[in-house]
Design a protein around this motif. Structure first.
Motif, PDB file in Angstrom:
ATOM      1  N   ARG A  60      18.981 -17.675 -32.385  1.00 22.73           N
ATOM      2  CA  ARG A  60      18.898 -17.591 -30.940  1.00 22.73           C
ATOM      3  C   ARG A  60      18.100 -18.132 -29.908  1.00 22.73           C
ATOM      4  O   ARG A  60      18.210 -18.689 -29.155  1.00 22.73           O
ATOM      5  CB  ARG A  60      19.363 -16.115 -30.537  1.00 22.73           C
ATOM      6  N   GLU A  61      16.831 -18.053 -30.741  1.00 22.83           N
ATOM      7  CA  GLU A  61      15.564 -18.723 -30.030  1.00 22.83           C
ATOM      8  C   GLU A  61      15.673 -19.916 -30.017  1.00 22.83           C
ATOM      9  O   GLU A  61      15.551 -20.802 -29.092  1.00 22.83           O
ATOM     10  CB  GLU A  61      14.423 -18.050 -30.791  1.00 22.83           C
ATOM     11  N   GLY A  62      16.184 -20.630 -30.991  1.00 21.80           N
ATOM     12  CA  GLY A  62      16.715 -22.174 -31.009  1.00 21.80           C
ATOM     13  C   GLY A  62      17.627 -22.592 -30.249  1.00 21.80           C
ATOM     14  O   GLY A  62      17.455 -23.657 -29.535  1.00 21.80           O
ATOM     15  N   ALA A  63      18.732 -21.619 -30.111  1.00 20.47           N
ATOM     16  CA  ALA A  63      19.784 -22.221 -28.978  1.00 20.47           C
ATOM     17  C   ALA A  63      19.263 -21.970 -27.572  1.00 20.47           C
ATOM     18  O   ALA A  63      19.552 -22.740 -26.682  1.00 20.47           O
ATOM     19  CB  ALA A  63      20.965 -21.141 -29.172  1.00 20.47           C
ATOM     20  N   TYR A  64      18.314 -21.099 -27.262  1.00 19.59           N
ATOM     21  CA  TYR A  64      17.723 -21.063 -25.898  1.00 19.59           C
ATOM     22  C   TYR A  64      16.750 -22.439 -25.796  1.00 19.59           C
ATOM     23  O   TYR A  64      16.740 -22.963 -24.706  1.00 19.59           O
ATOM     24  CB  TYR A  64      16.681 -19.632 -25.858  1.00 19.59           C
ATOM     25  N   LEU A  65      15.958 -22.558 -26.673  1.00 19.13           N
ATOM     26  CA  LEU A  65      15.269 -23.935 -26.313  1.00 19.13           C
ATOM     27  C   LEU A  65      16.053 -25.093 -26.050  1.00 19.13           C
ATOM     28  O   LEU A  65      15.750 -25.831 -25.278  1.00 19.13           O
ATOM     29  CB  LEU A  65      14.292 -24.085 -27.584  1.00 19.13           C
ATOM     30  N   ALA A  66      17.159 -25.236 -26.902  1.00 25.73           N
ATOM     31  CA  ALA A  66      17.989 -26.479 -26.498  1.00 25.73           C
ATOM     32  C   ALA A  66      18.551 -26.298 -25.069  1.00 25.73           C
ATOM     33  O   ALA A  66      19.027 -27.285 -24.649  1.00 25.73           O
ATOM     34  CB  ALA A  66      19.093 -26.330 -27.501  1.00 25.73           C
ATOM     35  N   ALA A  67      18.806 -24.969 -24.838  1.00 27.58           N
ATOM     36  CA  ALA A  67      19.442 -24.887 -23.572  1.00 27.58           C
ATOM     37  C   ALA A  67      18.434 -25.116 -22.312  1.00 27.58           C
ATOM     38  O   ALA A  67      18.724 -25.099 -21.242  1.00 27.58           O
ATOM     39  CB  ALA A  67      20.147 -23.489 -23.322  1.00 27.58           C
ATOM     40  N   ALA A 122      26.204 -18.103 -31.893  1.00 26.32           N
ATOM     41  CA  ALA A 122      24.941 -18.183 -31.111  1.00 26.32           C
ATOM     42  C   ALA A 122      24.362 -19.509 -30.826  1.00 26.32           C
ATOM     43  O   ALA A 122      24.053 -19.538 -29.455  1.00 26.32           O
ATOM     44  CB  ALA A 122      23.726 -17.722 -32.044  1.00 26.32           C
ATOM     45  N   ALA A 123      24.676 -20.534 -31.589  1.00 30.15           N
ATOM     46  CA  ALA A 123      24.157 -21.874 -31.144  1.00 30.15           C
ATOM     47  C   ALA A 123      25.143 -22.277 -30.116  1.00 30.15           C
ATOM     48  O   ALA A 123      24.770 -22.971 -28.942  1.00 30.15           O
ATOM     49  CB  ALA A 123      24.482 -22.668 -32.378  1.00 30.15           C
ATOM     50  N   LEU A 124      26.282 -22.287 -30.025  1.00 29.78           N
ATOM     51  CA  LEU A 124      27.481 -22.697 -29.133  1.00 29.78           C
ATOM     52  C   LEU A 124      27.401 -21.726 -27.761  1.00 29.78           C
ATOM     53  O   LEU A 124      28.128 -22.282 -27.075  1.00 29.78           O
ATOM     54  CB  LEU A 124      28.674 -23.018 -29.829  1.00 29.78           C
ATOM     55  N   GLY A 125      27.013 -20.740 -28.201  1.00 36.13           N
ATOM     56  CA  GLY A 125      27.283 -19.597 -26.954  1.00 36.13           C
ATOM     57  C   GLY A 125      26.002 -19.771 -25.874  1.00 36.13           C
ATOM     58  O   GLY A 125      26.323 -19.403 -24.848  1.00 36.13           O
ATOM     59  N   ALA A 126      25.061 -20.636 -26.447  1.00 35.38           N
ATOM     60  CA  ALA A 126      23.939 -20.760 -25.408  1.00 35.38           C
ATOM     61  C   ALA A 126      23.558 -22.180 -25.102  1.00 35.38           C
ATOM     62  O   ALA A 126      23.481 -22.513 -24.132  1.00 35.38           O
ATOM     63  CB  ALA A 126      22.951 -19.993 -25.857  1.00 35.38           C
ATOM     64  N   ALA A 127      23.642 -23.020 -26.240  1.00 35.88           N
ATOM     65  CA  ALA A 127      23.159 -24.529 -26.198  1.00 35.88           C
ATOM     66  C   ALA A 127      24.260 -25.285 -25.678  1.00 35.88           C
ATOM     67  O   ALA A 127      25.429 -25.022 -26.029  1.00 35.88           O
ATOM     68  CB  ALA A 127      22.537 -25.018 -27.524  1.00 35.88           C
ATOM     69  N   PRO A 128      24.120 -26.360 -24.765  1.00 46.53           N
ATOM     70  CA  PRO A 128      25.220 -27.266 -24.523  1.00 46.53           C
ATOM     71  C   PRO A 128      25.609 -28.110 -25.960  1.00 46.53           C
ATOM     72  O   PRO A 128      24.823 -28.194 -26.787  1.00 46.53           O
ATOM     73  CB  PRO A 128      24.492 -28.498 -23.637  1.00 46.53           C
TER      74      PRO A 128
END
Length: 386
Positions: free
Chosen positions: A277-284, A311-317
């Motif tokens: 989730r932290e990684g997805a946030y940063l990518a976002a 989690a990845a596709l739910g937040a990151a483009p």
């Protein structure tokens, strides 16, 4: 009815993986050791075969080879008889692996199939990354003067594409952590002295001297930004040599905030598991942050892979997420990673269609981006046709 997005026609680009070993051993101890990050031999001997990942791979491999999955010895003898080239050829083609981005730092080149042999066997495109810490350690052994070392590192990272590489890989997480800092000259030179003392005592060095490593990494990052080269970072999951508390992607914030590095794509590997989730946030939130979602290593159940993908596709483009296997040594990891990655991504995109967040055409395009297009554009590989 649950929607599933069929991505079987998309040739995957494996954004992060390693070479296949030239000799495929039938030794069951060595085989099981491949499926754990633990250095404790009892894990391979007593526990690996009780993991969801191992049982899933053996079932799938047994079916592919026409051998019962419980017949481990027979599967291993069959693999050894086929040899690396035949295994790569059949498995890579079955999984439709269209390209590989290889971390050349492991396994050692003298144990790996050569790039030309792998390409000849598989028909896949091949590009390579330079593993920074391995090269830094070689240069520290060769240079007893700090200024000469800095000059040699500058030469190493200059015009990297002309040297046959498309980017860098850093395992700083395994050495001193991902909080890469800037240090005063005295601290760096003192750390260099300690590293050279290790060379004098043993003839080699493990670059665990933080002021020195951080400084050499900044030289590489400046070169990467100037050349617009991606830098991959090991994040999260690994063997106990990595202090996972210091391997969170949030530790990379200083690099993301550095204006001079905005032209350097930063690729966070392994889905950052367990920090996905932290990684997805940063990518976002950072334009140069990319999230790699890996489907062979970490050794996860299908349910946990799907959770990480949500989690990845739910937040990151979708334009910032890339598929990988992190397969290493044996081609079954590259093969099953592609199969499982398509399944997890297709499942999650189907859920988004059912939730009314997109239609099936948009979901198919997103899957194609994650499996192929994003990596093709980042590393200069052939993009799959629509």
């Amino acid at each position: 009815m649950t929607t599933f997005i069929d991505l079987s026609d998309v040739p995957v680009i494996d954004n992060h993986c390693h070479a296949v070993e030239a000799v495929q051993s039938a030794d069951p101890v060595l085989w099981r050791a491949r499926f754990t990050e633990s250095p404790d031999p009892t894990m391979g001997a007593e526990h690996v075969h009780h993991t969801a990942f191992y049982q899933r791979l053996m079932r799938r491999a047994g079916t592919f080879y026409g051998i019962g999955f419980e017949q481990e010895d027979e599967i291993l003898r069959h693999r050894e008889k086929l040899g690396a080239a035949a295994l790569v050829g059949s498995l890579f083609r079955d999984a439709r692996i269209g390209g590989v981005v290889i971390d050349t730092g492991y396994p050692a080149p003298d144990k790996a199939m050569s790039p030309s042999a792998l390409v000849a066997a598989s028909g896949t495109e091949y590009v390579a990354l330079l593993r920074l810490e391995v090269e830094f350690q070689k240069l520290i052994v060769l240079h007893d003067d700090f200024d000469a070392l800095v000059s040699a590192v500058g030469d190493l990272v200059y015009q990297l594409r002309a040297k046959g590489f498309v980017g860098f890989k850093s395992i700083a997480a395994y050495r001193t952590g991902l909080a890469i800092e800037r240090w005063d000259d005295a601290s760096v030179r003192h750390a260099f002295g300690r590293a050279r003392a290790e060379v004098a005592a043993s003839g080699k060095v493990r670059l665990g001297y933080k002021p020195l490593l951080d400084t050499l990494l900044h030289i590489a990052f400046e070169a990467a930004a100037e050349q617009r080269l991606p830098v991959q970072f090991h994040v999260g999951y690994g063997d106990p040599d990595v202090d996972i508390r210091q391997a969170s992607p949030l530790e990379l914030r200083a690099l993301f905030e550095e204006p001079a590095y905005r032209s350097m794509p930063i690729v966070m590997l392994h889905g950052c598991w367990p920090y996905f989730r932290e990684g997805a946030y940063l990518a976002a939130v950072y334009g140069n942050a990319y999230l790699d979602v890996s489907y062979s290593i970490p050794f996860l159940s299908r349910a946990e892979m799907t959770s990480m993908t949500r989690a990845a596709l739910g937040a990151a483009p979708f334009s910032k997420v890339m598929y990988s296997s992190d397969g290493v040594g044996i081609p079954e990891m590259h093969w099953m990673g592609a199969i499982e990655g398509r399944h997890a991504i297709g499942t999650v995109l189907g859920e988004m269609v059912d939730a009314g967040e997109m239609d099936e055409d948009a979901a198919g395009l997103a899957g194609r981006m994650i499996l192929n297009v994003n990596a093709a554009r980042l590393y200069g590989l052939t993009e799959a046709a629509q």
